[in-house]
Design a protein around this motif. Structure first.
Motif, PDB file in Angstrom:
ATOM      1  N   ASP A   1      40.470  49.456  -9.744  1.00  0.00           N
ATOM      2  CA  ASP A   1      40.995  48.606  -8.673  1.00  0.00           C
ATOM      3  C   ASP A   1      39.882  48.186  -7.716  1.00  0.00           C
ATOM      4  OD1 ASP A   1      43.565  48.705  -9.659  1.00  0.00           O
ATOM      5  OD2 ASP A   1      44.198  50.366  -8.367  1.00  0.00           O
ATOM      6  N   ALA A   2      38.954  49.112  -7.452  1.00  0.00           N
ATOM      7  CA  ALA A   2      37.819  48.773  -6.582  1.00  0.00           C
ATOM      8  C   ALA A   2      36.968  47.678  -7.218  1.00  0.00           C
ATOM      9  CB  ALA A   2      36.983  50.019  -6.313  1.00  0.00           C
ATOM     10  N   LEU A   3      36.752  47.790  -8.521  1.00  0.00           N
ATOM     11  CA  LEU A   3      35.994  46.758  -9.234  1.00  0.00           C
ATOM     12  C   LEU A   3      36.678  45.405  -9.100  1.00  0.00           C
ATOM     13  CD1 LEU A   3      33.621  46.227 -11.344  1.00  0.00           C
ATOM     14  CD2 LEU A   3      35.396  46.449 -13.087  1.00  0.00           C
ATOM     15  N   LYS A   4      37.974  45.377  -9.317  1.00  0.00           N
ATOM     16  CA  LYS A   4      38.723  44.118  -9.237  1.00  0.00           C
ATOM     17  C   LYS A   4      38.699  43.525  -7.831  1.00  0.00           C
ATOM     18  CE  LYS A   4      42.052  45.145 -12.927  1.00  0.00           C
ATOM     19  NZ  LYS A   4      43.489  45.289 -13.254  1.00  0.00           N
ATOM     20  N   ALA A   5      38.642  44.405  -6.837  1.00  0.00           N
ATOM     21  CA  ALA A   5      38.639  43.953  -5.444  1.00  0.00           C
ATOM     22  C   ALA A   5      37.239  43.593  -4.947  1.00  0.00           C
ATOM     23  CB  ALA A   5      39.240  45.037  -4.554  1.00  0.00           C
TER      24      ALA A   5
ATOM     25  N   ILE B   1      40.146  57.268 -11.966  1.00  0.00           N
ATOM     26  CA  ILE B   1      39.571  56.223 -12.820  1.00  0.00           C
ATOM     27  C   ILE B   1      40.234  54.881 -12.521  1.00  0.00           C
ATOM     28  CG2 ILE B   1      39.485  55.383 -15.204  1.00  0.00           C
ATOM     29  CD1 ILE B   1      39.060  58.344 -16.047  1.00  0.00           C
ATOM     30  N   LEU B   2      41.551  54.880 -12.418  1.00  0.00           N
ATOM     31  CA  LEU B   2      42.270  53.633 -12.132  1.00  0.00           C
ATOM     32  C   LEU B   2      41.955  53.133 -10.720  1.00  0.00           C
ATOM     33  CD1 LEU B   2      45.706  54.420 -13.805  1.00  0.00           C
ATOM     34  CD2 LEU B   2      43.865  52.972 -14.668  1.00  0.00           C
ATOM     35  N   LYS B   3      41.685  54.049  -9.805  1.00  0.00           N
ATOM     36  CA  LYS B   3      41.304  53.658  -8.450  1.00  0.00           C
ATOM     37  C   LYS B   3      39.958  52.932  -8.477  1.00  0.00           C
ATOM     38  CE  LYS B   3      42.246  56.550  -5.172  1.00  0.00           C
ATOM     39  NZ  LYS B   3      42.193  57.720  -4.244  1.00  0.00           N
TER      40      LYS B   3
ATOM     41  N   ALA C   1      43.938  45.316 -17.980  1.00  0.00           N
ATOM     42  CA  ALA C   1      45.245  45.939 -17.762  1.00  0.00           C
ATOM     43  C   ALA C   1      45.411  47.149 -18.671  1.00  0.00           C
ATOM     44  CB  ALA C   1      46.357  44.924 -18.025  1.00  0.00           C
ATOM     45  N   LEU C   2      45.884  48.244 -18.102  1.00  0.00           N
ATOM     46  CA  LEU C   2      46.059  49.487 -18.852  1.00  0.00           C
ATOM     47  C   LEU C   2      47.133  49.323 -19.925  1.00  0.00           C
ATOM     48  CD1 LEU C   2      45.277  52.478 -19.153  1.00  0.00           C
ATOM     49  CD2 LEU C   2      47.066  53.025 -17.483  1.00  0.00           C
TER      50      LEU C   2
END
Length: 429
Positions: A343-347, A338-340, A415-416
């Motif tokens: 990160d893809a969304l943010k990138a 899920i966190l990966k 941010a988590l």
């Protein structure tokens, strides 16, 4: 729906009237919502209030008489609702009544329905300057059953517990229905004091939807509120934390469940009245708001780590929640994946189709708003609380105009903050 169909105006300080002309329904809808601070010490009182008010008024002093009157109005529906937006608790009573043009003998059904709603709210049955003890006790049991039923639904329970753990010490963590112990302690005297405080101190939103005479409804509530001596208004601001307070907080709770529930709570960094809340909504949808979302495609379909996995954005409080059903042994791997995807969304590692499907998903949800009177009323109440009244069509256009760069920018601050896992009971050693 065009902006010409929507009119909003203040009736007096802290009291507002919104009318939406819509002639495709046979019924008219009138709701009266009180906007209250969500607080542990008052949530139960405020949640119980509309339930007791719904039991009768001076002219129709019990459920039998009140329901008979509704039947006379061609089966009008009188009901209540409790909800929350950010750190606001919203107490609503509403009536839906057949349009006058469908009355068999030219009865003024809209006026009668509006008058009945007004009477229920402003002229309840009191004994010795308090609500009737029997009514209060009956509805206390009903409210307790509602609270317990929501906690018995493990998916809903996990969702509530994630919010409670994440926002411990913040009003957002309070259950809008209150808690069982507080409900049990409510007295008729305390409830009538809460009722008077609501009338004199709460912001009120009257929403009318239908083809009937909105001016007549407006005049009726204007007259009623004119008689209410308003006091110092309740403060209903929502505290927004732009970033986590510290290290990620983790909670594991064990209950007899066959499917574990994994919840991740994030501070979004974007909240009302920021301009980027539409982009944050779209970002959450690209991430986990539709069957084409990153979480669905990758964590659920490709890796089979979740039975369900979705993301929701809370624009008043500036939070994103990702909730999933998992096999307990897969919880750690699901969290990692899920966190990966975040990160893809943010990138910006998502396709044009991912963005397009997210836009279409949101636009379809906005189209569905106009499918019911209650949906339209809820939409315009939410718009009023957001401080900017837009039609579903206007919001759909705004969403369609957003770019990939807008989504990435809005996602950058997510941010988590908290991880909550509802797991099965441990075996005794």
């Amino acid at each position: 729906m065009s902006t010409e169909q929507v009119h909003r105006k203040p009736l007096k300080e802290g009291i507002y009237f919104t009318s939406v002309h819509e002639d495709k329904f046979k019924y008219n809808h009138i709701s009266l919502s009180f906007i209250l601070p969500l607080r542990a010490e008052t949530a139960s009182l405020h949640a119980l209030l509309p339930m007791v008010l719904r039991r009768g008024c001076r002219d129709y002093p019990d459920m039998t008489a009140l329901n008979a009157r509704l039947a006379e109005l061609y089966g009008a529906q009188l009901d209540w609702d409790i909800s929350k937006r950010g750190e606001m608790q919203i107490v609503t009573l509403y009536i839906e009544v057949l349009g006058d043009r469908y009355a068999l003998e030219q009865e003024e059904l809209l006026k009668a329905g509006a008058s009945l709603l007004r009477s229920v709210v402003f002229d309840p049955v009191l004994e010795n300057a308090a609500f009737r003890a029997a009514d209060v006790e009956i509805e206390k049991h009903t409210l307790i059953d509602i609270i317990r039923s929501k906690l018995n639904d493990k998916r809903a329970y996990a969702s509530y517990r994630l919010r409670e753990e994440m926002c411990r010490g913040e009003a957002f963590g309070v259950n809008e229905y209150g808690d069982v112990e507080a409900v049990q302690a409510i007295t008729p005297e305390a409830l009538v004091r809460a009722w008077r405080a609501v009338l004199t101190r709460a912001r009120a939103e009257v929403v009318f939807v239908g083809a009937g005479n909105a001016d007549g409804v407006c005049e009726l509530f204007t007259e009623m509120f004119r008689k209410v001596l308003r006091d110092q208004p309740f403060a209903t601001e929502t505290q927004v934390l732009r970033a986590p307070r510290g290290p990620v907080r983790e909670t594991v709770e064990h209950l007899p469940v066959t499917q574990a529930k994994l919840g991740l709570g994030f501070r979004a960094g974007v909240a009302l009245p920021d301009a980027d809340t539409d982009a944050a909504q779209l970002a959450a949808t690209v991430l986990g708001g539709s069957p084409h979302a990153l979480l669905f495609q990758n964590v659920r379909e490709k890796l089979s780590l979740c039975y369900y996995c979705y993301a929701r954005y809370e624009r008043h409080k500036g939070l994103v929640f990702i909730e999933s059903g998992v096999e307990e042994q897969n919880a750690g791997k699901a969290r990692e994946e899920i966190l990966k995807q975040l990160d893809a969304l943010k990138a910006g590692a998502f396709s044009g189709d991912d963005l397009r499907f997210a836009v279409l998903s949101l636009q379809n949800s906005y189209k569905e708003v106009n499918d019911s009177l209650e949906g339209i009323a809820a939409w315009y109440l939410a718009q009023a609380l957001a401080g900017r009244v837009r039609t579903p069509e206007q919001v759909a256009e705004a969403i369609a105009a957003l770019s990939k760069e807008d989504v990435v920018r809005a996602a950058s601050g997510i941010a988590l903050d908290t991880v909550y896992l509802l797991a099965g009971e441990k075996e005794a050693e």
